[in-house]
Write a protein that holds these residues in place. Structure first.
Motif, PDB file in Angstrom:
ATOM      1  N   ASP A  27       0.795  -1.232   0.000  1.00 21.01           N
ATOM      2  CA  ASP A  27       0.000   0.000   0.000  1.00 21.01           C
ATOM      3  C   ASP A  27       0.827   1.282   0.000  1.00 21.01           C
ATOM      4  OD1 ASP A  27      -2.414  -1.469   0.072  1.00 21.01           O
ATOM      5  OD2 ASP A  27      -2.113  -1.801   2.208  1.00 21.01           O
ATOM      6  N   ASP A  42     -10.847   1.565   2.509  1.00 23.07           N
ATOM      7  CA  ASP A  42     -11.031   2.934   2.052  1.00 23.07           C
ATOM      8  C   ASP A  42     -11.783   2.916   0.726  1.00 23.07           C
ATOM      9  OD1 ASP A  42     -10.858   5.516   1.119  1.00 23.07           O
ATOM     10  OD2 ASP A  42      -8.726   5.743   1.550  1.00 23.07           O
ATOM     11  N   TYR A  44     -12.168   4.985  -1.475  1.00 23.20           N
ATOM     12  CA  TYR A  44     -11.481   5.676  -2.562  1.00 23.20           C
ATOM     13  C   TYR A  44     -10.306   4.866  -3.104  1.00 23.20           C
ATOM     14  CZ  TYR A  44     -14.285   9.668  -1.307  1.00 23.20           C
ATOM     15  OH  TYR A  44     -15.339  10.493  -1.049  1.00 23.20           O
ATOM     16  N   ARG A  45      -9.949   3.785  -2.412  1.00 24.61           N
ATOM     17  CA  ARG A  45      -8.839   2.950  -2.866  1.00 24.61           C
ATOM     18  C   ARG A  45      -9.298   1.561  -3.288  1.00 24.61           C
ATOM     19  NH1 ARG A  45      -4.114   2.641   1.263  1.00 24.61           N
ATOM     20  NH2 ARG A  45      -5.675   1.478   2.378  1.00 24.61           N
ATOM     21  N   SER A  48      -8.875  -1.249  -6.389  1.00 23.76           N
ATOM     22  CA  SER A  48      -7.769  -0.566  -7.065  1.00 23.76           C
ATOM     23  C   SER A  48      -7.904  -0.796  -8.569  1.00 23.76           C
ATOM     24  CB  SER A  48      -6.425  -1.116  -6.567  1.00 23.76           C
ATOM     25  OG  SER A  48      -6.255  -2.445  -7.030  1.00 23.76           O
ATOM     26  N   ARG A  91      -6.996  -5.902  -2.596  1.00 21.58           N
ATOM     27  CA  ARG A  91      -7.322  -4.496  -2.858  1.00 21.58           C
ATOM     28  C   ARG A  91      -8.651  -4.344  -3.588  1.00 21.58           C
ATOM     29  NH1 ARG A  91      -2.310  -1.113  -4.518  1.00 21.58           N
ATOM     30  NH2 ARG A  91      -3.573   0.473  -3.543  1.00 21.58           N
ATOM     31  N   LYS A 108     -13.452   7.862 -12.953  1.00 20.60           N
ATOM     32  CA  LYS A 108     -12.303   8.375 -12.201  1.00 20.60           C
ATOM     33  C   LYS A 108     -12.322   9.896 -12.149  1.00 20.60           C
ATOM     34  CE  LYS A 108      -9.742   4.678 -14.322  1.00 20.60           C
ATOM     35  NZ  LYS A 108      -8.730   4.384 -15.321  1.00 20.60           N
ATOM     36  N   GLU A 109     -11.745  10.429 -11.077  1.00 18.48           N
ATOM     37  CA  GLU A 109     -11.543  11.871 -10.994  1.00 18.48           C
ATOM     38  C   GLU A 109     -10.156  12.192 -11.535  1.00 18.48           C
ATOM     39  OE1 GLU A 109     -11.776  13.023  -6.905  1.00 18.48           O
ATOM     40  OE2 GLU A 109      -9.855  12.156  -6.421  1.00 18.48           O
ATOM     41  N   THR A 111      -7.341  12.762 -10.234  1.00 14.39           N
ATOM     42  CA  THR A 111      -6.191  12.112  -9.607  1.00 14.39           C
ATOM     43  C   THR A 111      -6.085  10.646  -9.973  1.00 14.39           C
ATOM     44  OG1 THR A 111      -7.410  11.475  -7.622  1.00 14.39           O
ATOM     45  CG2 THR A 111      -6.345  13.647  -7.604  1.00 14.39           C
ATOM     46  N   ARG A 113      -8.329   8.376  -8.986  1.00 10.11           N
ATOM     47  CA  ARG A 113      -9.119   7.566  -8.056  1.00 10.11           C
ATOM     48  C   ARG A 113     -10.475   7.242  -8.662  1.00 10.11           C
ATOM     49  NH1 ARG A 113      -9.822  10.229  -2.273  1.00 10.11           N
ATOM     50  NH2 ARG A 113     -11.084  11.559  -3.582  1.00 10.11           N
ATOM     51  N   VAL A 115     -14.164   7.178  -8.252  1.00  9.32           N
ATOM     52  CA  VAL A 115     -15.061   7.889  -7.336  1.00  9.32           C
ATOM     53  C   VAL A 115     -16.497   7.388  -7.397  1.00  9.32           C
ATOM     54  CG1 VAL A 115     -13.656   9.968  -7.200  1.00  9.32           C
ATOM     55  CG2 VAL A 115     -15.382   9.772  -8.997  1.00  9.32           C
TER      56      VAL A 115
END
Length: 129
Positions: A27, A42, A44-45, A48, A91, A108-109, A111, A113, A115
């Protein structure tokens, strides 16, 4: 040093802000320092991007094998077991399998991630949900 400070803070009725936990090698450094109020799931993760790719491949193979053994018929139902520890270790691969089965696509946003997930229209999906 942070671990002992955190224990004392908690025993005194204090608040420790949540932070991601996990394995340093898998991680990365975001799991440091230790001694925090950690969480492993999380949203947001998970899943993956690599877990999403593995989950999508697994779904394609599940459907292909079923159709091959059943005269080209799609499966009527598919069960997916979601275990917390499994989701943490992979993950989110099992989560990705469930999402891919229903035809959800990651959004994805900036960054990178994930979302949210949007459902593909059935003609675009090319199979039943």
């Amino acid at each position: 040093d942070k671990e002992l400070d955190g224990v004392i803070e908690l025993l005194d009725g204090g608040y420790i802000a949540p932070a991601p936990g996990g394995d340093l090698l898998r991680d990365g450094p975001s799991v440091l320092p230790t001694g925090r109020n950690i969480h492993a799931l999380d949203p947001y993760r998970m899943p993956s991007l690599s877990a999403w790719a593995r989950g999508k491949r697994a779904v394609d193979e599940i459907i292909r094998q079923h159709m091959e053994k059943n005269n080209g018929e799609y499966p009527e139902t598919v069960a997916v077991t979601l275990w917390g520890l499994d989701a943490i270790k992979t993950r989110g691969e099992s989560v990705a399998i469930a999402l891919a089965l229903i035809g959800a696509e990651p959004i994805k946003e900036g960054t990178g991630r994930i979302v949210r997930f949007d459902l593909q229209p059935l003609p675009e999906l090319g199979r039943p949900r």
